[in-house]
Design a protein around this motif. Sequence first.
Motif, mmCIF file in Angstrom:
data_model
loop_
_atom_site.group_PDB
_atom_site.id
_atom_site.type_symbol
_atom_site.label_atom_id
_atom_site.label_comp_id
_atom_site.label_asym_id
_atom_site.label_seq_id
_atom_site.Cartn_x
_atom_site.Cartn_y
_atom_site.Cartn_z
ATOM 1 N N GLU A 167 -133.176 22.041 -39.015
ATOM 2 C CA GLU A 167 -133.415 20.880 -38.873
ATOM 3 C C GLU A 167 -132.913 19.526 -38.933
ATOM 4 O OE1 GLU A 167 -133.838 19.305 -34.724
ATOM 5 O OE2 GLU A 167 -134.759 20.812 -35.328
ATOM 6 N N GLY A 168 -131.533 19.123 -38.411
ATOM 7 C CA GLY A 168 -130.862 18.190 -39.050
ATOM 8 C C GLY A 168 -131.412 16.381 -39.023
ATOM 9 N N GLY A 169 -131.275 15.547 -39.730
ATOM 10 C CA GLY A 169 -132.137 14.177 -39.187
ATOM 11 C C GLY A 169 -131.493 13.365 -40.176
ATOM 12 N N VAL A 170 -132.013 11.621 -40.172
ATOM 13 C CA VAL A 170 -130.793 10.708 -40.764
ATOM 14 C C VAL A 170 -132.732 10.313 -40.986
ATOM 15 C CG1 VAL A 170 -129.316 10.743 -38.988
ATOM 16 C CG2 VAL A 170 -131.453 9.724 -38.897
ATOM 17 N N SER A 171 -132.138 9.735 -42.203
ATOM 18 C CA SER A 171 -133.286 9.298 -43.183
ATOM 19 C C SER A 171 -132.836 7.709 -43.794
ATOM 20 C CB SER A 171 -134.399 10.534 -43.791
ATOM 21 O OG SER A 171 -135.818 10.069 -44.514
ATOM 22 N N ASP A 172 -133.604 6.926 -43.957
ATOM 23 C CA ASP A 172 -134.237 5.317 -44.860
ATOM 24 C C ASP A 172 -134.937 7.146 -45.711
ATOM 25 O OD1 ASP A 172 -132.870 3.233 -43.591
ATOM 26 O OD2 ASP A 172 -134.438 3.883 -42.232
ATOM 27 N N ASP B 275 -135.843 3.388 -52.187
ATOM 28 C CA ASP B 275 -135.103 3.103 -53.172
ATOM 29 C C ASP B 275 -133.419 3.102 -52.933
ATOM 30 O OD1 ASP B 275 -137.425 1.663 -53.956
ATOM 31 O OD2 ASP B 275 -137.858 3.388 -54.978
ATOM 32 N N ALA B 276 -133.019 3.279 -52.184
ATOM 33 C CA ALA B 276 -131.865 3.664 -51.597
ATOM 34 C C ALA B 276 -130.714 2.927 -50.765
ATOM 35 C CB ALA B 276 -131.377 4.953 -52.322
ATOM 36 N N ASP B 277 -129.609 2.437 -50.691
ATOM 37 C CA ASP B 277 -129.719 1.413 -49.133
ATOM 38 C C ASP B 277 -128.712 2.688 -48.249
ATOM 39 O OD1 ASP B 277 -129.987 -1.037 -50.939
ATOM 40 O OD2 ASP B 277 -128.460 -0.922 -51.225
ATOM 41 N N GLY B 278 -129.115 2.216 -47.017
ATOM 42 C CA GLY B 278 -128.342 3.186 -46.419
ATOM 43 C C GLY B 278 -129.419 4.131 -45.855
ATOM 44 N N LEU B 279 -128.734 4.548 -44.714
ATOM 45 C CA LEU B 279 -128.714 5.701 -43.840
ATOM 46 C C LEU B 279 -128.405 6.942 -43.943
ATOM 47 C CD1 LEU B 279 -131.205 6.419 -41.633
ATOM 48 C CD2 LEU B 279 -129.601 6.478 -40.178
ATOM 49 N N TYR B 280 -129.483 8.082 -44.870
ATOM 50 C CA TYR B 280 -128.751 9.136 -45.423
ATOM 51 C C TYR B 280 -128.582 10.798 -43.794
ATOM 52 C CZ TYR B 280 -128.594 6.971 -49.150
ATOM 53 O OH TYR B 280 -128.385 6.680 -50.472
ATOM 54 N N LEU B 281 -127.819 11.325 -44.289
ATOM 55 C CA LEU B 281 -128.212 12.529 -43.464
ATOM 56 C C LEU B 281 -128.910 13.869 -43.862
ATOM 57 C CD1 LEU B 281 -127.657 14.779 -41.451
ATOM 58 C CD2 LEU B 281 -125.307 15.455 -43.349
ATOM 59 N N GLY C 277 -131.786 20.667 -47.903
ATOM 60 C CA GLY C 277 -130.091 20.161 -48.239
ATOM 61 C C GLY C 277 -129.776 18.952 -49.372
ATOM 62 N N PRO C 278 -128.517 18.594 -49.092
ATOM 63 C CA PRO C 278 -128.198 17.584 -49.859
ATOM 64 C C PRO C 278 -128.358 16.394 -48.711
ATOM 65 C CG PRO C 278 -126.122 18.547 -49.414
ATOM 66 C CD PRO C 278 -127.448 19.582 -48.957
ATOM 67 N N ARG C 279 -128.855 15.601 -49.268
ATOM 68 C CA ARG C 279 -128.693 14.019 -49.117
ATOM 69 C C ARG C 279 -127.525 12.981 -48.564
ATOM 70 N NH1 ARG C 279 -134.334 11.385 -50.901
ATOM 71 N NH2 ARG C 279 -135.300 12.547 -49.771
ATOM 72 N N LEU C 280 -126.723 12.486 -47.399
ATOM 73 C CA LEU C 280 -125.378 12.068 -47.993
ATOM 74 C C LEU C 280 -125.403 10.925 -47.279
ATOM 75 C CD1 LEU C 280 -124.008 15.389 -46.728
ATOM 76 C CD2 LEU C 280 -122.780 14.755 -48.026
ATOM 77 N N LEU D 290 -124.627 7.750 -45.270
ATOM 78 C CA LEU D 290 -123.990 7.888 -43.873
ATOM 79 C C LEU D 290 -123.038 5.710 -43.724
ATOM 80 C CD1 LEU D 290 -126.404 8.571 -41.576
ATOM 81 C CD2 LEU D 290 -124.613 9.899 -41.760
ATOM 82 N N PRO D 291 -121.907 6.187 -43.493
ATOM 83 C CA PRO D 291 -120.749 5.438 -43.343
ATOM 84 C C PRO D 291 -121.997 3.820 -42.711
ATOM 85 C CG PRO D 291 -120.091 7.312 -43.321
ATOM 86 C CD PRO D 291 -121.414 7.626 -43.605
ATOM 87 N N GLU D 292 -121.745 3.007 -43.201
ATOM 88 C CA GLU D 292 -122.651 1.646 -42.445
ATOM 89 C C GLU D 292 -121.977 1.939 -40.540
ATOM 90 O OE1 GLU D 292 -125.304 -0.916 -41.412
ATOM 91 O OE2 GLU D 292 -124.848 0.183 -42.928
ATOM 92 N N SER D 293 -120.944 2.456 -40.296
ATOM 93 C CA SER D 293 -120.691 2.238 -38.960
ATOM 94 C C SER D 293 -121.215 3.515 -38.148
ATOM 95 C CB SER D 293 -119.185 2.096 -39.181
ATOM 96 O OG SER D 293 -118.460 3.452 -39.207
ATOM 97 N N VAL D 294 -121.535 4.715 -38.927
ATOM 98 C CA VAL D 294 -122.291 5.284 -38.366
ATOM 99 C C VAL D 294 -123.971 5.135 -38.867
ATOM 100 C CG1 VAL D 294 -122.696 8.004 -37.875
ATOM 101 C CG2 VAL D 294 -119.936 7.261 -38.601
ATOM 102 N N ALA D 295 -124.042 4.755 -38.653
ATOM 103 C CA ALA D 295 -125.869 4.444 -39.739
ATOM 104 C C ALA D 295 -125.781 3.229 -38.472
ATOM 105 C CB ALA D 295 -125.646 4.347 -41.207
ATOM 106 N N ARG D 296 -125.061 2.611 -37.994
ATOM 107 C CA ARG D 296 -125.070 0.914 -36.958
ATOM 108 C C ARG D 296 -125.014 1.775 -35.662
ATOM 109 N NH1 ARG D 296 -120.491 -1.171 -37.206
ATOM 110 N NH2 ARG D 296 -121.091 -2.124 -39.264
#
Length: 176
Positions: free
Chosen positions: A73-78, A81-87, A104-107, A109-115
Amino acid sequence: MRVGVGSRNPVKVAAVEAVFDAREARVEPVVIESVAVESGVAEQPVGERETLAGAENRARRAAVGRDLGVGLEGGVSDVPDADGLYLTMWAAVTDGETTGRGSGPRLQLPESVARRIRDGEELGPVMDDALGESDVAKKQGAAGALTDGIIDRQEALEHAVAGALAPFVTDFYDRG
């Protein structure tokens, strides 16, 4: 050994096949079966808990009538202690008694995608739109797009599956 993969997504199935192919010379032959199952979570899982729950649900459902079930399962997460939204991506492997989990790794997301995701859109369609392509999730995925192909979605998912398989391939885990 029969292994069910709780997805029809060819990238997820290929990731499981690659992990089991890497081991097949050392263990019994493996038959991988793609199984359409429900994740039991939102189309766009948000947070580690929901994303992991989706992987576990898929694994349990794919295991029915098989030796092992694998859920991805893929998702997004805050991330604390790290700024932004992550894959994020999670895998679960179960034999019905023991469940292994790996991520898997966390990447970031660019702010335009996260928004757009925070506004309620799903990552797959947002990435399709951003790249001007279709079915990015069934190809390189956001991981491939965001790393310019250094890693792709399949490779990222392979790491998650390998981690989830750990209790089944070593004696370091208590499977009781």
